[in-house]
Write an enzyme that holds these catalytic residues in place. Structure first.
Site, PDB file in Angstrom:
ATOM      1  N   ASP A  34       2.765   2.125  -4.925  1.00  0.00           N
ATOM      2  CA  ASP A  34       2.647   2.284  -6.391  1.00  0.00           C
ATOM      3  C   ASP A  34       3.329   3.562  -6.884  1.00  0.00           C
ATOM      4  OD1 ASP A  34       0.684   3.863  -5.179  1.00  0.00           O
ATOM      5  OD2 ASP A  34      -0.889   3.373  -6.630  1.00  0.00           O
ATOM      6  N   GLU A  88       0.844  -1.206   0.000  1.00  0.00           N
ATOM      7  CA  GLU A  88       0.000   0.000   0.000  1.00  0.00           C
ATOM      8  C   GLU A  88       0.871   1.243   0.000  1.00  0.00           C
ATOM      9  OE1 GLU A  88      -3.385  -0.022  -1.040  1.00  0.00           O
ATOM     10  OE2 GLU A  88      -3.487  -1.512   0.563  1.00  0.00           O
ATOM     11  N   GLU A 120      -8.295   8.976 -16.007  1.00  0.00           N
ATOM     12  CA  GLU A 120      -8.579   9.386 -14.619  1.00  0.00           C
ATOM     13  C   GLU A 120      -7.611  10.479 -14.179  1.00  0.00           C
ATOM     14  OE1 GLU A 120     -10.012   6.331 -12.179  1.00  0.00           O
ATOM     15  OE2 GLU A 120      -9.741   7.431 -10.314  1.00  0.00           O
ATOM     16  N   ASP A 152      -5.071  -0.023 -10.126  1.00  0.00           N
ATOM     17  CA  ASP A 152      -6.491  -0.345 -10.230  1.00  0.00           C
ATOM     18  C   ASP A 152      -6.883  -0.740 -11.650  1.00  0.00           C
ATOM     19  OD1 ASP A 152      -6.215   0.656  -7.724  1.00  0.00           O
ATOM     20  OD2 ASP A 152      -7.585   2.350  -7.995  1.00  0.00           O
ATOM     21  N   TYR A 169      -3.349  12.231   1.174  1.00  0.00           N
ATOM     22  CA  TYR A 169      -2.681  11.475   0.109  1.00  0.00           C
ATOM     23  C   TYR A 169      -1.599  12.331  -0.545  1.00  0.00           C
ATOM     24  CZ  TYR A 169      -2.301   8.908  -4.348  1.00  0.00           C
ATOM     25  OH  TYR A 169      -1.844   8.228  -5.448  1.00  0.00           O
ATOM     26  N   LEU A 219     -12.994   0.057  -3.594  1.00  0.00           N
ATOM     27  CA  LEU A 219     -12.883  -1.174  -4.388  1.00  0.00           C
ATOM     28  C   LEU A 219     -12.725  -0.851  -5.873  1.00  0.00           C
ATOM     29  CD1 LEU A 219     -15.497  -3.382  -2.542  1.00  0.00           C
ATOM     30  CD2 LEU A 219     -13.028  -3.332  -2.269  1.00  0.00           C
ATOM     31  N   SER A 220     -12.496   0.419  -6.145  1.00  0.00           N
ATOM     32  CA  SER A 220     -12.156   0.883  -7.481  1.00  0.00           C
ATOM     33  C   SER A 220     -13.267   0.705  -8.512  1.00  0.00           C
ATOM     34  CB  SER A 220     -10.864   0.217  -7.963  1.00  0.00           C
ATOM     35  OG  SER A 220     -10.165   1.141  -8.723  1.00  0.00           O
ATOM     36  N   SER A 221     -14.430   1.208  -8.157  1.00  0.00           N
ATOM     37  CA  SER A 221     -15.505   1.252  -9.148  1.00  0.00           C
ATOM     38  C   SER A 221     -15.086   2.117 -10.329  1.00  0.00           C
ATOM     39  CB  SER A 221     -16.779   1.804  -8.514  1.00  0.00           C
ATOM     40  OG  SER A 221     -16.633   3.166  -8.159  1.00  0.00           O
ATOM     41  N   SER A 222     -14.277   3.151 -10.059  1.00  0.00           N
ATOM     42  CA  SER A 222     -13.890   4.066 -11.148  1.00  0.00           C
ATOM     43  C   SER A 222     -13.049   3.333 -12.197  1.00  0.00           C
ATOM     44  CB  SER A 222     -13.150   5.279 -10.595  1.00  0.00           C
ATOM     45  OG  SER A 222     -11.987   4.917  -9.901  1.00  0.00           O
TER      46      SER A 222
HETATM   47  P1  ADP Z   1     -13.775   4.030  -6.039  1.00  0.00           P
HETATM   48  O1  ADP Z   1     -13.051   3.934  -7.354  1.00  0.00           O
HETATM   49  O2  ADP Z   1     -12.934   3.596  -4.903  1.00  0.00           O
HETATM   50  O3  ADP Z   1     -15.088   3.331  -6.046  1.00  0.00           O
HETATM   51  P2  ADP Z   1     -13.782   6.784  -6.774  1.00  0.00           P
HETATM   52  O4  ADP Z   1     -14.149   8.032  -6.043  1.00  0.00           O
HETATM   53  O5  ADP Z   1     -12.443   6.689  -7.371  1.00  0.00           O
HETATM   54  O6  ADP Z   1     -14.086   5.573  -5.778  1.00  0.00           O
HETATM   55  O7  ADP Z   1     -14.817   6.563  -7.963  1.00  0.00           O
HETATM   56  C1  ADP Z   1     -16.202   6.637  -7.731  1.00  0.00           C
HETATM   57  C2  ADP Z   1     -16.822   7.455  -8.843  1.00  0.00           C
HETATM   58  O8  ADP Z   1     -16.698   6.768 -10.103  1.00  0.00           O
HETATM   59  C3  ADP Z   1     -18.309   7.653  -8.672  1.00  0.00           C
HETATM   60  O9  ADP Z   1     -18.594   8.752  -7.824  1.00  0.00           O
HETATM   61  C4  ADP Z   1     -18.751   7.906 -10.100  1.00  0.00           C
HETATM   62  O10 ADP Z   1     -18.475   9.227 -10.501  1.00  0.00           O
HETATM   63  C5  ADP Z   1     -17.843   6.977 -10.887  1.00  0.00           C
HETATM   64  N1  ADP Z   1     -18.501   5.685 -11.104  1.00  0.00           N
HETATM   65  C6  ADP Z   1     -18.093   4.473 -10.689  1.00  0.00           C
HETATM   66  N2  ADP Z   1     -18.949   3.494 -11.072  1.00  0.00           N
HETATM   67  C7  ADP Z   1     -19.926   4.105 -11.767  1.00  0.00           C
HETATM   68  C8  ADP Z   1     -21.118   3.677 -12.432  1.00  0.00           C
HETATM   69  N3  ADP Z   1     -21.475   2.387 -12.461  1.00  0.00           N
HETATM   70  N4  ADP Z   1     -21.878   4.608 -13.064  1.00  0.00           N
HETATM   71  C9  ADP Z   1     -21.520   5.900 -13.046  1.00  0.00           C
HETATM   72  N5  ADP Z   1     -20.440   6.361 -12.445  1.00  0.00           N
HETATM   73  C10 ADP Z   1     -19.635   5.507 -11.799  1.00  0.00           C
HETATM   74 MG    MG Z   2     -11.317   5.026  -7.854  1.00  0.00          MG
END
Ligand code: ADP
Ligand code: MG
Length: 387
Positions: free
Chosen positions: A37, A34, A160, A172, A221, A125-128
Protein backbone atom coordinates in the site's frame (compact mmCIF):
# COMPACT_ATOMS: atom_id res chain seq x y z
CA UNK A 1 -23.27 -10.53 14.90
CA UNK A 2 -24.29 -8.04 17.55
CA UNK A 3 -27.95 -7.32 18.18
CA UNK A 4 -28.89 -3.72 17.28
CA UNK A 5 -31.79 -3.90 19.73
CA UNK A 6 -29.40 -4.51 22.60
CA UNK A 7 -27.29 -1.56 21.42
CA UNK A 8 -30.37 0.66 21.16
CA UNK A 9 -31.39 -0.25 24.71
CA UNK A 10 -27.86 0.35 26.03
CA UNK A 11 -27.92 3.81 24.40
CA UNK A 12 -31.30 4.60 26.00
CA UNK A 13 -30.10 3.49 29.40
CA UNK A 14 -26.98 5.64 29.21
CA UNK A 15 -28.33 8.81 27.61
CA UNK A 16 -31.99 8.77 28.63
CA UNK A 17 -33.49 8.71 25.14
CA UNK A 18 -33.38 6.47 22.09
CA UNK A 19 -30.78 6.84 19.32
CA UNK A 20 -31.94 8.27 16.02
CA UNK A 21 -29.86 5.79 14.06
CA UNK A 22 -27.41 2.91 14.32
CA UNK A 23 -24.63 2.32 11.80
CA UNK A 24 -22.16 -0.52 11.41
CA UNK A 25 -18.72 -0.66 9.75
CA UNK A 26 -16.71 -3.86 9.29
CA UNK A 27 -13.17 -4.87 10.12
CA UNK A 28 -11.13 -6.41 7.35
CA UNK A 29 -8.58 -9.01 6.38
CA UNK A 30 -6.18 -8.69 3.47
CA UNK A 31 -6.05 -11.81 1.26
CA UNK A 32 -2.84 -10.84 -0.55
CA UNK A 33 -0.81 -7.68 -1.31
CA UNK A 34 1.09 -6.95 1.90
CA UNK A 35 3.33 -3.91 2.44
CA UNK A 36 2.37 -2.80 -1.06
CA UNK A 37 0.00 0.00 0.00
CA UNK A 38 2.67 2.54 0.94
CA UNK A 39 4.53 1.64 -2.27
CA UNK A 40 1.51 2.78 -4.29
CA UNK A 41 0.76 -0.79 -5.30
CA UNK A 42 -2.13 -3.26 -5.07
CA UNK A 43 -3.96 -4.81 -2.13
CA UNK A 44 -6.80 -7.33 -2.09
CA UNK A 45 -8.84 -7.20 1.13
CA UNK A 46 -12.31 -8.34 2.17
CA UNK A 47 -14.55 -6.70 4.75
CA UNK A 48 -15.42 -9.28 7.43
CA UNK A 49 -18.57 -10.01 9.40
CA UNK A 50 -17.13 -8.43 12.55
CA UNK A 51 -18.23 -4.87 12.98
CA UNK A 52 -18.12 -1.68 14.99
CA UNK A 53 -21.64 -0.42 15.73
CA UNK A 54 -22.33 3.21 16.57
CA UNK A 55 -25.72 4.30 17.91
CA UNK A 56 -26.18 8.06 17.60
CA UNK A 57 -28.43 11.02 18.25
CA UNK A 58 -27.83 14.72 17.54
CA UNK A 59 -27.69 17.22 20.37
CA UNK A 60 -28.91 20.83 20.17
CA UNK A 61 -25.50 22.10 21.40
CA UNK A 62 -21.84 21.60 20.37
CA UNK A 63 -21.03 18.82 22.84
CA UNK A 64 -20.10 15.26 21.94
CA UNK A 65 -20.58 12.54 24.54
CA UNK A 66 -19.03 9.27 23.41
CA UNK A 67 -19.31 6.00 25.29
CA UNK A 68 -17.56 2.77 24.32
CA UNK A 69 -18.71 -0.56 25.68
CA UNK A 70 -15.21 -1.98 25.02
CA UNK A 71 -13.60 0.04 27.80
CA UNK A 72 -16.76 1.07 29.67
CA UNK A 73 -15.55 4.68 29.41
CA UNK A 74 -17.13 7.94 28.34
CA UNK A 75 -15.39 10.83 26.64
CA UNK A 76 -16.85 14.30 26.24
CA UNK A 77 -15.68 17.31 24.21
CA UNK A 78 -17.04 20.33 22.36
CA UNK A 79 -16.50 20.87 18.68
CA UNK A 80 -14.90 24.30 19.12
CA UNK A 81 -11.96 22.74 20.93
CA UNK A 82 -10.85 19.26 19.95
CA UNK A 83 -7.53 18.30 21.49
CA UNK A 84 -5.70 14.98 21.80
CA UNK A 85 -6.43 13.03 24.99
CA UNK A 86 -3.29 11.22 26.14
CA UNK A 87 -5.13 9.65 29.09
CA UNK A 88 -7.78 8.00 26.92
CA UNK A 89 -6.16 6.77 23.68
CA UNK A 90 -9.32 5.28 22.14
CA UNK A 91 -11.08 8.67 22.31
CA UNK A 92 -8.62 10.11 19.82
CA UNK A 93 -9.95 7.94 16.99
CA UNK A 94 -13.38 9.53 17.50
CA UNK A 95 -12.11 13.05 18.11
CA UNK A 96 -9.86 12.83 15.04
CA UNK A 97 -12.78 11.90 12.79
CA UNK A 98 -14.98 14.73 14.12
CA UNK A 99 -12.10 17.14 13.70
CA UNK A 100 -11.58 15.90 10.14
CA UNK A 101 -15.22 16.59 9.29
CA UNK A 102 -14.96 20.10 10.73
CA UNK A 103 -11.72 20.69 8.82
CA UNK A 104 -13.73 20.21 5.63
CA UNK A 105 -16.02 23.05 6.65
CA UNK A 106 -18.97 20.70 6.98
CA UNK A 107 -21.55 22.05 9.42
CA UNK A 108 -22.32 19.71 12.33
CA UNK A 109 -23.88 19.88 15.77
CA UNK A 110 -22.93 17.89 18.85
CA UNK A 111 -24.10 14.31 19.34
CA UNK A 112 -24.33 11.41 21.75
CA UNK A 113 -22.63 8.25 20.49
CA UNK A 114 -22.51 4.73 21.85
CA UNK A 115 -19.89 2.37 20.41
CA UNK A 116 -20.01 -1.41 20.56
CA UNK A 117 -17.74 -3.63 18.46
CA UNK A 118 -17.03 -7.30 17.96
CA UNK A 119 -13.89 -6.69 15.90
CA UNK A 120 -11.06 -7.93 18.15
CA UNK A 121 -8.95 -4.94 19.18
CA UNK A 122 -5.31 -4.90 18.14
CA UNK A 123 -5.36 -8.27 16.33
CA UNK A 124 -4.70 -6.89 12.88
CA UNK A 125 -8.35 -6.98 11.78
CA UNK A 126 -8.51 -3.20 11.81
CA UNK A 127 -10.84 -2.40 14.66
CA UNK A 128 -9.45 1.14 14.45
CA UNK A 129 -10.58 1.72 10.85
CA UNK A 130 -14.00 0.19 11.51
CA UNK A 131 -14.43 2.56 14.45
CA UNK A 132 -13.36 5.62 12.46
CA UNK A 133 -15.55 4.77 9.49
CA UNK A 134 -18.59 4.01 11.67
CA UNK A 135 -18.22 7.26 13.62
CA UNK A 136 -17.71 9.28 10.43
CA UNK A 137 -20.75 7.73 8.80
CA UNK A 138 -22.94 8.25 11.88
CA UNK A 139 -21.99 11.94 12.10
CA UNK A 140 -22.52 12.32 8.38
CA UNK A 141 -26.04 10.86 8.53
CA UNK A 142 -27.02 12.86 11.62
CA UNK A 143 -26.09 16.09 9.86
CA UNK A 144 -27.30 15.25 6.34
CA UNK A 145 -23.81 15.58 4.95
CA UNK A 146 -23.13 13.90 1.65
CA UNK A 147 -19.70 12.24 1.58
CA UNK A 148 -18.74 9.62 -0.99
CA UNK A 149 -17.35 6.34 0.34
CA UNK A 150 -13.88 7.29 -0.92
CA UNK A 151 -14.01 10.64 0.87
CA UNK A 152 -15.17 9.02 4.08
CA UNK A 153 -12.27 6.56 3.85
CA UNK A 154 -9.74 9.35 3.26
CA UNK A 155 -11.17 11.37 6.12
CA UNK A 156 -10.93 8.37 8.47
CA UNK A 157 -7.37 7.61 7.35
CA UNK A 158 -6.44 11.27 7.83
CA UNK A 159 -7.75 11.11 11.39
CA UNK A 160 -5.57 8.08 12.16
CA UNK A 161 -2.50 9.59 10.43
CA UNK A 162 -2.57 13.09 11.79
CA UNK A 163 -4.65 12.93 14.98
CA UNK A 164 -3.91 9.47 16.40
CA UNK A 165 -0.41 9.48 14.87
CA UNK A 166 -0.39 6.07 13.15
CA UNK A 167 1.03 6.14 9.61
CA UNK A 168 -1.38 3.56 8.15
CA UNK A 169 -2.14 3.33 4.43
CA UNK A 170 -5.63 3.73 2.94
CA UNK A 171 -6.57 0.04 2.66
CA UNK A 172 -8.29 -0.47 6.01
CA UNK A 173 -10.60 2.52 5.87
CA UNK A 174 -11.28 1.98 2.19
CA UNK A 175 -12.51 -1.59 2.52
CA UNK A 176 -14.47 -0.76 5.67
CA UNK A 177 -16.28 1.96 3.71
CA UNK A 178 -16.59 0.24 0.33
CA UNK A 179 -16.45 -3.52 0.93
CA UNK A 180 -18.98 -5.63 -0.92
CA UNK A 181 -20.70 -8.78 0.39
CA UNK A 182 -19.23 -11.99 -1.09
CA UNK A 183 -16.48 -10.03 -2.86
CA UNK A 184 -12.87 -9.05 -2.35
CA UNK A 185 -11.74 -5.63 -3.60
CA UNK A 186 -8.67 -5.28 -5.79
CA UNK A 187 -7.57 -1.78 -4.80
CA UNK A 188 -4.93 0.30 -6.56
CA UNK A 189 -3.42 2.35 -3.76
CA UNK A 190 -2.03 4.89 -6.22
CA UNK A 191 -5.27 6.21 -7.67
CA UNK A 192 -7.84 4.40 -5.46
CA UNK A 193 -9.50 2.73 -8.42
CA UNK A 194 -10.89 -0.66 -7.43
CA UNK A 195 -12.58 -3.76 -8.72
CA UNK A 196 -14.79 -6.12 -6.70
CA UNK A 197 -14.20 -9.79 -7.54
CA UNK A 198 -16.50 -12.54 -6.26
CA UNK A 199 -15.29 -15.07 -3.68
CA UNK A 200 -16.71 -18.48 -4.63
CA UNK A 201 -19.54 -19.46 -2.26
CA UNK A 202 -17.96 -22.79 -1.38
CA UNK A 203 -14.89 -21.36 0.39
CA UNK A 204 -14.38 -19.54 3.66
CA UNK A 205 -11.69 -17.10 4.64
CA UNK A 206 -10.27 -18.25 7.97
CA UNK A 207 -8.21 -15.93 10.17
CA UNK A 208 -5.96 -17.47 12.83
CA UNK A 209 -4.68 -15.08 15.49
CA UNK A 210 -1.30 -16.15 16.87
CA UNK A 211 -1.68 -14.26 20.15
CA UNK A 212 1.85 -12.93 19.52
CA UNK A 213 2.44 -9.17 19.19
CA UNK A 214 6.01 -7.94 19.13
CA UNK A 215 6.73 -4.43 20.25
CA UNK A 216 9.28 -4.04 17.53
CA UNK A 217 6.36 -3.96 15.10
CA UNK A 218 6.34 -0.18 14.94
CA UNK A 219 10.03 0.34 14.41
CA UNK A 220 10.14 -2.66 12.06
CA UNK A 221 7.36 -1.10 9.99
CA UNK A 222 9.13 2.25 9.80
CA UNK A 223 12.40 0.55 8.83
CA UNK A 224 10.66 -1.32 6.01
CA UNK A 225 9.12 1.89 4.70
CA UNK A 226 12.50 3.60 4.83
CA UNK A 227 14.12 0.69 2.95
CA UNK A 228 11.52 0.99 0.17
CA UNK A 229 12.15 4.72 -0.16
CA UNK A 230 15.88 4.09 -0.27
CA UNK A 231 15.41 1.47 -3.01
CA UNK A 232 13.48 3.99 -5.12
CA UNK A 233 16.14 6.64 -4.56
CA UNK A 234 18.94 4.29 -5.65
CA UNK A 235 17.07 2.82 -8.62
CA UNK A 236 16.37 6.29 -9.96
CA UNK A 237 20.03 6.53 -10.96
CA UNK A 238 19.05 4.43 -13.96
CA UNK A 239 15.25 4.71 -13.90
CA UNK A 240 14.67 8.44 -13.34
CA UNK A 241 10.93 8.21 -14.07
CA UNK A 242 9.97 5.92 -11.17
CA UNK A 243 8.31 7.52 -8.15
CA UNK A 244 7.50 4.38 -6.13
CA UNK A 245 8.31 0.64 -6.18
CA UNK A 246 4.96 0.26 -7.92
CA UNK A 247 6.71 1.50 -11.06
CA UNK A 248 9.38 -1.22 -10.99
CA UNK A 249 8.85 -4.56 -12.75
CA UNK A 250 10.45 -7.82 -11.64
CA UNK A 251 12.61 -7.77 -14.79
CA UNK A 252 13.87 -4.21 -14.25
CA UNK A 253 14.63 -4.90 -10.60
CA UNK A 254 16.67 -7.95 -11.60
CA UNK A 255 18.50 -5.97 -14.29
CA UNK A 256 19.37 -3.20 -11.81
CA UNK A 257 19.98 -5.30 -8.72
CA UNK A 258 23.62 -4.16 -8.61
CA UNK A 259 22.43 -0.67 -7.56
CA UNK A 260 21.06 -1.96 -4.24
CA UNK A 261 22.76 -3.23 -1.05
CA UNK A 262 21.65 -6.80 -0.22
CA UNK A 263 19.02 -5.97 2.42
CA UNK A 264 17.45 -3.16 0.39
CA UNK A 265 17.30 -5.51 -2.59
CA UNK A 266 15.43 -8.13 -0.52
CA UNK A 267 12.89 -5.56 0.68
CA UNK A 268 12.34 -4.23 -2.84
CA UNK A 269 12.05 -7.75 -4.24
CA UNK A 270 9.22 -8.54 -1.84
CA UNK A 271 7.25 -5.46 -2.85
CA UNK A 272 7.83 -5.83 -6.58
CA UNK A 273 6.97 -9.53 -6.66
CA UNK A 274 4.03 -9.03 -4.28
CA UNK A 275 2.43 -6.54 -6.65
CA UNK A 276 2.77 -9.07 -9.45
CA UNK A 277 1.33 -11.85 -7.25
CA UNK A 278 -1.61 -9.71 -6.20
CA UNK A 279 -2.60 -8.99 -9.78
CA UNK A 280 -2.16 -12.67 -10.66
CA UNK A 281 -4.28 -13.67 -7.64
CA UNK A 282 -7.09 -11.34 -8.73
CA UNK A 283 -6.96 -12.84 -12.23
CA UNK A 284 -7.06 -16.35 -10.72
CA UNK A 285 -10.09 -15.48 -8.61
CA UNK A 286 -11.80 -14.04 -11.66
CA UNK A 287 -11.68 -17.50 -13.24
CA UNK A 288 -12.54 -19.14 -9.87
CA UNK A 289 -9.11 -20.83 -9.89
CA UNK A 290 -8.61 -21.31 -6.17
CA UNK A 291 -5.66 -23.65 -6.58
CA UNK A 292 -3.61 -20.89 -8.23
CA UNK A 293 -4.94 -18.35 -5.75
CA UNK A 294 -3.80 -20.52 -2.84
CA UNK A 295 -0.37 -21.10 -4.37
CA UNK A 296 0.11 -17.34 -4.71
CA UNK A 297 -0.88 -16.91 -1.05
CA UNK A 298 1.80 -19.43 -0.08
CA UNK A 299 4.39 -17.66 -2.24
CA UNK A 300 3.41 -14.35 -0.69
CA UNK A 301 4.07 -15.80 2.74
CA UNK A 302 7.50 -17.10 1.73
CA UNK A 303 8.38 -13.65 0.39
CA UNK A 304 7.29 -11.92 3.62
CA UNK A 305 9.22 -14.45 5.66
CA UNK A 306 12.45 -14.58 3.62
CA UNK A 307 12.75 -11.23 1.80
CA UNK A 308 10.73 -8.80 3.93
CA UNK A 309 11.55 -10.63 7.17
CA UNK A 310 8.35 -9.69 9.00
CA UNK A 311 7.16 -13.17 10.00
CA UNK A 312 7.79 -14.93 13.33
CA UNK A 313 8.02 -18.68 14.12
CA UNK A 314 4.47 -18.84 15.54
CA UNK A 315 3.02 -17.38 12.33
CA UNK A 316 5.11 -19.71 10.15
CA UNK A 317 3.81 -22.62 12.21
CA UNK A 318 0.18 -21.53 11.76
CA UNK A 319 0.64 -21.43 7.97
CA UNK A 320 2.25 -24.89 7.99
CA UNK A 321 -0.51 -26.39 10.13
CA UNK A 322 -3.10 -24.79 7.82
CA UNK A 323 -1.57 -26.11 4.62
CA UNK A 324 -1.41 -29.63 6.05
CA UNK A 325 -5.22 -29.75 6.25
CA UNK A 326 -6.83 -31.17 3.09
CA UNK A 327 -9.19 -28.53 1.66
CA UNK A 328 -6.92 -25.59 2.53
CA UNK A 329 -5.89 -23.83 -0.70
CA UNK A 330 -3.27 -21.54 0.80
CA UNK A 331 -2.21 -19.69 3.91
CA UNK A 332 -0.12 -16.62 4.71
CA UNK A 333 0.70 -13.95 7.22
CA UNK A 334 -1.77 -11.08 6.92
CA UNK A 335 -1.16 -7.55 8.13
CA UNK A 336 2.09 -5.82 8.98
CA UNK A 337 3.74 -8.80 10.70
CA UNK A 338 5.93 -9.30 13.79
CA UNK A 339 3.09 -11.48 15.12
CA UNK A 340 -0.59 -10.96 14.37
CA UNK A 341 -2.69 -13.31 12.27
CA UNK A 342 -2.66 -15.63 9.29
CA UNK A 343 -5.32 -15.82 6.59
CA UNK A 344 -6.23 -19.08 4.86
CA UNK A 345 -8.68 -20.05 2.10
CA UNK A 346 -10.52 -23.22 3.04
CA UNK A 347 -13.19 -25.19 1.23
CA UNK A 348 -16.43 -25.07 3.22
CA UNK A 349 -16.70 -28.79 3.93
CA UNK A 350 -13.19 -28.77 5.48
CA UNK A 351 -13.66 -25.75 7.76
CA UNK A 352 -14.63 -27.61 10.95
CA UNK A 353 -11.71 -30.01 10.63
CA UNK A 354 -9.40 -27.10 9.81
CA UNK A 355 -10.34 -25.23 12.96
CA UNK A 356 -9.79 -28.31 15.13
CA UNK A 357 -6.49 -29.37 13.55
CA UNK A 358 -4.90 -25.93 13.54
CA UNK A 359 -6.00 -25.15 17.09
CA UNK A 360 -4.79 -28.51 18.41
CA UNK A 361 -1.45 -28.37 16.56
CA UNK A 362 -0.77 -24.79 17.64
CA UNK A 363 -1.55 -25.54 21.28
CA UNK A 364 0.59 -28.69 21.24
CA UNK A 365 3.62 -26.97 19.71
CA UNK A 366 3.51 -23.54 21.39
CA UNK A 367 1.29 -23.88 24.46
CA UNK A 368 -0.74 -20.98 23.03
CA UNK A 369 -4.38 -20.77 22.03
CA UNK A 370 -5.00 -19.71 18.43
CA UNK A 371 -7.86 -17.27 18.05
CA UNK A 372 -9.69 -18.58 14.98
CA UNK A 373 -12.37 -16.67 13.07
CA UNK A 374 -14.27 -18.08 10.11
CA UNK A 375 -15.21 -15.04 8.02
CA UNK A 376 -17.63 -14.17 5.27
CA UNK A 377 -16.85 -11.30 2.90
CA UNK A 378 -19.22 -8.57 4.02
CA UNK A 379 -20.73 -5.27 2.99
CA UNK A 380 -18.96 -2.00 3.83
CA UNK A 381 -20.35 0.69 6.12
CA UNK A 382 -24.12 1.08 6.29
CA UNK A 383 -27.11 1.47 8.55
CA UNK A 384 -27.97 -1.31 10.92
CA UNK A 385 -31.69 -2.07 11.26
CA UNK A 386 -34.05 0.89 11.70
CA UNK A 387 -34.49 2.07 15.28
P1 ADP B 1 -6.37 -2.91 14.96
O1 ADP B 1 -6.87 -1.76 14.13
O2 ADP B 1 -5.58 -3.87 14.16
O3 ADP B 1 -7.44 -3.59 15.73
P2 ADP B 1 -5.02 -0.76 16.26
O4 ADP B 1 -3.94 -0.71 17.30
O5 ADP B 1 -4.81 -0.05 15.00
O6 ADP B 1 -5.35 -2.31 16.04
O7 ADP B 1 -6.36 -0.17 16.89
C1 ADP B 1 -6.82 -0.62 18.14
C2 ADP B 1 -7.25 0.59 18.95
O8 ADP B 1 -8.39 1.22 18.34
C3 ADP B 1 -7.71 0.24 20.34
O9 ADP B 1 -6.63 0.13 21.24
C4 ADP B 1 -8.61 1.42 20.67
O10 ADP B 1 -7.86 2.55 21.05
C5 ADP B 1 -9.26 1.71 19.32
N1 ADP B 1 -10.54 1.01 19.21
C6 ADP B 1 -10.88 0.08 18.30
N2 ADP B 1 -12.15 -0.37 18.49
C7 ADP B 1 -12.63 0.32 19.55
C8 ADP B 1 -13.86 0.34 20.27
N3 ADP B 1 -14.89 -0.45 19.92
N4 ADP B 1 -13.99 1.20 21.31
C9 ADP B 1 -12.97 2.00 21.66
N5 ADP B 1 -11.81 2.02 21.04
C10 ADP B 1 -11.60 1.20 20.00
MG1 MG C 1 -5.65 -0.36 13.14
Amino acid sequence: MQDPHVIRDAFAERFGYHPRLIVRAPGRVNLIGEHTDYNEGFVFPIAIDREAFVAARSRPDTTFRVYTAQFDQEDSFTIDQIERRPDMPWANYVRGVVKGILARDLPITGADLLISSDVPLGSGLSSSASLEVAVGYAVQLLNNINLLGEELALLAQGAENSFVGVQCGIMDQFISALGRADHALLLDCRDLSYRPLPIPPDVRVVVCGSGVHHNLGNSGYNERRAACNEAVRLLRARMPKISALRDVSVASLTANADLLPPTILMRARHVVTENQRTLAAAAALERADLVTFGRLMNESHASMRDDYEVSVPEIDLLTELARAVPGCYGSRLTGGGFGGSTVSMVTISAVDGFVQEVAAGYLAQTGRTADILVCRPSEGVGRATAV
